[in-house]
Design a protein around this motif. Structure first.
Motif, mmCIF file in Angstrom:
data_model
loop_
_atom_site.group_PDB
_atom_site.id
_atom_site.type_symbol
_atom_site.label_atom_id
_atom_site.label_comp_id
_atom_site.label_asym_id
_atom_site.label_seq_id
_atom_site.Cartn_x
_atom_site.Cartn_y
_atom_site.Cartn_z
ATOM 1 N N LYS A 94 -6.836 -4.317 -6.625
ATOM 2 C CA LYS A 94 -7.174 -5.508 -7.408
ATOM 3 C C LYS A 94 -6.983 -5.272 -8.900
ATOM 4 O O LYS A 94 -6.489 -6.151 -9.626
ATOM 5 N N ASP A 95 -7.353 -4.092 -9.373
ATOM 6 C CA ASP A 95 -7.241 -3.762 -10.796
ATOM 7 C C ASP A 95 -5.824 -3.371 -11.208
ATOM 8 O O ASP A 95 -5.558 -3.139 -12.382
ATOM 9 N N GLY A 96 -4.923 -3.269 -10.245
ATOM 10 C CA GLY A 96 -3.546 -2.909 -10.566
ATOM 11 C C GLY A 96 -3.342 -1.428 -10.785
ATOM 12 O O GLY A 96 -2.282 -1.001 -11.273
ATOM 13 N N ILE A 97 -4.334 -0.612 -10.455
ATOM 14 C CA ILE A 97 -4.193 0.837 -10.597
ATOM 15 C C ILE A 97 -3.287 1.377 -9.495
ATOM 16 O O ILE A 97 -2.485 2.288 -9.704
ATOM 17 N N LEU A 98 -3.417 0.791 -8.325
ATOM 18 C CA LEU A 98 -2.486 1.063 -7.229
ATOM 19 C C LEU A 98 -1.739 -0.230 -6.925
ATOM 20 O O LEU A 98 -2.351 -1.296 -6.814
ATOM 21 N N SER A 99 -0.438 -0.124 -6.791
ATOM 22 C CA SER A 99 0.358 -1.307 -6.465
ATOM 23 C C SER A 99 0.238 -1.623 -4.974
ATOM 24 O O SER A 99 -0.221 -0.793 -4.180
ATOM 25 N N ASP A 100 0.670 -2.818 -4.608
ATOM 26 C CA ASP A 100 0.665 -3.193 -3.192
ATOM 27 C C ASP A 100 1.526 -2.218 -2.385
ATOM 28 O O ASP A 100 1.175 -1.844 -1.256
ATOM 29 N N ALA A 101 2.652 -1.825 -2.978
ATOM 30 C CA ALA A 101 3.548 -0.894 -2.295
ATOM 31 C C ALA A 101 2.885 0.467 -2.091
ATOM 32 O O ALA A 101 3.067 1.104 -1.043
ATOM 33 N N GLN A 102 2.120 0.919 -3.083
ATOM 34 C CA GLN A 102 1.421 2.200 -2.948
ATOM 35 C C GLN A 102 0.371 2.147 -1.848
ATOM 36 O O GLN A 102 0.228 3.084 -1.064
ATOM 37 N N VAL A 103 -0.380 1.047 -1.813
ATOM 38 C CA VAL A 103 -1.409 0.905 -0.781
ATOM 39 C C VAL A 103 -0.762 0.883 0.599
ATOM 40 O O VAL A 103 -1.254 1.518 1.546
ATOM 41 N N GLU A 104 0.347 0.182 0.715
ATOM 42 C CA GLU A 104 1.069 0.138 1.987
ATOM 43 C C GLU A 104 1.575 1.525 2.364
ATOM 44 O O GLU A 104 1.505 1.931 3.529
ATOM 45 N N ARG A 105 2.070 2.262 1.358
ATOM 46 C CA ARG A 105 2.579 3.611 1.621
ATOM 47 C C ARG A 105 1.442 4.548 2.048
ATOM 48 O O ARG A 105 1.625 5.388 2.940
ATOM 49 N N LEU A 106 0.287 4.399 1.424
ATOM 50 C CA LEU A 106 -0.867 5.210 1.811
ATOM 51 C C LEU A 106 -1.238 4.941 3.272
ATOM 52 O O LEU A 106 -1.540 5.866 4.029
ATOM 53 N N SER A 107 -1.204 3.680 3.648
ATOM 54 C CA SER A 107 -1.540 3.307 5.020
ATOM 55 C C SER A 107 -0.522 3.868 6.014
ATOM 56 O O SER A 107 -0.888 4.428 7.055
ATOM 57 N N GLN A 108 0.748 3.760 5.657
ATOM 58 C CA GLN A 108 1.809 4.241 6.540
ATOM 59 C C GLN A 108 1.805 5.761 6.683
ATOM 60 O O GLN A 108 2.209 6.299 7.715
ATOM 61 N N ASN A 109 1.333 6.447 5.643
ATOM 62 C CA ASN A 109 1.380 7.910 5.648
ATOM 63 C C ASN A 109 0.066 8.552 6.067
ATOM 64 O O ASN A 109 -0.184 9.716 5.778
ATOM 65 N N GLY A 110 -0.780 7.763 6.721
ATOM 66 C CA GLY A 110 -1.899 8.402 7.406
ATOM 67 C C GLY A 110 -3.246 8.381 6.733
ATOM 68 O O GLY A 110 -4.118 9.164 7.131
ATOM 69 N N ILE A 111 -3.483 7.533 5.733
ATOM 70 C CA ILE A 111 -4.812 7.480 5.166
ATOM 71 C C ILE A 111 -5.779 7.025 6.253
ATOM 72 O O ILE A 111 -5.506 6.084 6.999
ATOM 73 N N ASN A 112 -6.885 7.741 6.383
ATOM 74 C CA ASN A 112 -7.830 7.459 7.461
ATOM 75 C C ASN A 112 -9.005 6.650 6.936
ATOM 76 O O ASN A 112 -9.850 7.173 6.219
ATOM 77 N N LEU A 113 -9.045 5.380 7.289
ATOM 78 C CA LEU A 113 -10.177 4.546 6.935
ATOM 79 C C LEU A 113 -11.272 4.755 7.970
ATOM 80 O O LEU A 113 -10.995 5.057 9.137
ATOM 81 N N PRO A 114 -12.521 4.618 7.578
ATOM 82 C CA PRO A 114 -13.625 4.911 8.490
ATOM 83 C C PRO A 114 -13.676 3.968 9.682
ATOM 84 O O PRO A 114 -13.175 2.850 9.633
ATOM 85 N N SER A 115 -14.311 4.426 10.728
ATOM 86 C CA SER A 115 -14.496 3.600 11.921
ATOM 87 C C SER A 115 -15.605 2.587 11.672
ATOM 88 O O SER A 115 -16.069 2.420 10.546
ATOM 89 N N GLN A 116 -16.041 1.927 12.720
ATOM 90 C CA GLN A 116 -17.059 0.900 12.567
ATOM 91 C C GLN A 116 -18.393 1.475 12.101
ATOM 92 O O GLN A 116 -19.206 0.774 11.502
ATOM 93 N N LYS A 117 -18.644 2.740 12.408
ATOM 94 C CA LYS A 117 -19.901 3.363 12.003
ATOM 95 C C LYS A 117 -19.619 4.594 11.139
ATOM 96 O O LYS A 117 -19.768 5.737 11.583
ATOM 97 N N PRO A 118 -19.177 4.354 9.890
ATOM 98 C CA PRO A 118 -18.846 5.480 9.013
ATOM 99 C C PRO A 118 -20.086 6.251 8.576
ATOM 100 O O PRO A 118 -21.191 5.706 8.522
ATOM 101 N N SER A 119 -19.886 7.508 8.271
ATOM 102 C CA SER A 119 -20.979 8.344 7.812
ATOM 103 C C SER A 119 -21.467 7.888 6.442
ATOM 104 O O SER A 119 -20.684 7.496 5.582
ATOM 105 N N LYS A 120 -22.788 7.950 6.280
ATOM 106 C CA LYS A 120 -23.381 7.567 5.000
ATOM 107 C C LYS A 120 -23.575 8.775 4.077
ATOM 108 O O LYS A 120 -23.948 8.634 2.921
ATOM 109 N N GLN A 121 -23.324 9.969 4.612
ATOM 110 C CA GLN A 121 -23.494 11.162 3.778
ATOM 111 C C GLN A 121 -22.455 11.175 2.667
ATOM 112 O O GLN A 121 -21.278 10.898 2.896
#
Length: 226
Positions: A94-121
């Motif tokens: 949103k702030d333009g620090i990462l472009s849409d293309a960068q976010v897409e590339r991060l997703s394609q290259n394996g960034i792991n977003l948390p599951s439905q019950k992510p750790s709070k630690q």
């Protein structure tokens, strides 16, 4: 006219001519253009800042301010956790620090977003616990330096556009990817924290000015696909 007076007048003219007195006005008029030339030469070096330079400086300054604000909101209290990763990526996009293309590339290259019950630690607490465990069980483990570097990145996210910090994050990301690819024995919660730390390093490395401009992460990003 008296011949003597004529002779005196001629002598005076000769003397004046010899010392250049009669040519004073002529010489003065000849030197005036050179004075103008000199003044114009002195004025030549004066240059104004190019608008493009000012725009570039303003853009970098604005980006730095946004990164500092992001760091204050997400990392200043040391409580950043795996569950905060989606909000962090959304904020950076949103702030333009990462472009849409960068976010897409991060997703394609394996960034792991948390599951439905992510750790709070918090990742800081996770790192401290792992360092304590390694110090007791494996004091010579190379993962100690990796975790120390990871903690340093998390503590300095307000300077995330620094090439030095981005390079450190890239290095840690690669080391964490190697560790996870070795299939260590981990519980589901432990694996989620390790993957969350790796993903956070991946995001941090993408925020660096040089990294975002040249795509130097490709070799490390490929590791996350394995």
């Amino acid at each position: 006219m008296n011949p003597l007076l004529n002779a005196l007048n001629l002598n005076r003219s000769s003397v004046a001519d010899a010392y250049g007195l009669n040519s004073k006005k002529t010489d003065t008029s000849k030197t005036e253009p050179s004075t103008d030339a000199n003044s114009s030469t002195k004025d030549t070096p004066k240059t104004e800042a190019k608008p493009s330079d000012e725009i570039a400086l303003s853009s970098r300054a604005l980006r730095a301010q946004k990164i500092q604000a992001m760091s204050k909101d997400f990392f200043a209290d040391g409580q950043f956790s795996v569950s905060d990763i989606p909000a962090l990526v959304s904020r950076l996009q949103k702030d333009g620090i990462l472009s849409d293309a960068q976010v897409e590339r991060l997703s394609q290259n394996g960034i792991n977003l948390p599951s439905q019950k992510p750790s709070k630690q918090s990742l800081q607490d996770f790192i401290d616990d792992e360092l304590k465990s390694l110090a007791e069980k494996s004091p010579n483990s190379p993962m100690i330096n990796t975790l120390v570097d990871a903690k340093n990145v998390l503590s300095n996210m307000d300077d995330a556009q620094s090439p030095v910090l981005a390079q450190k994050a890239t290095k840690v990301f690669g080391q964490l990817a190697d560790y996870l690819n070795s299939n260590p024995t981990l519980s589901d919660s432990q694996k989620q924290l390790w993957q969350g730390l790796k993903s956070t390093m991946q995001v941090a490395s993408s925020m660096g000015m040089q990294q975002s401009a040249s795509g130097q992460l490709s070799s490390y990003l490929a590791l996350a696909k394995r």
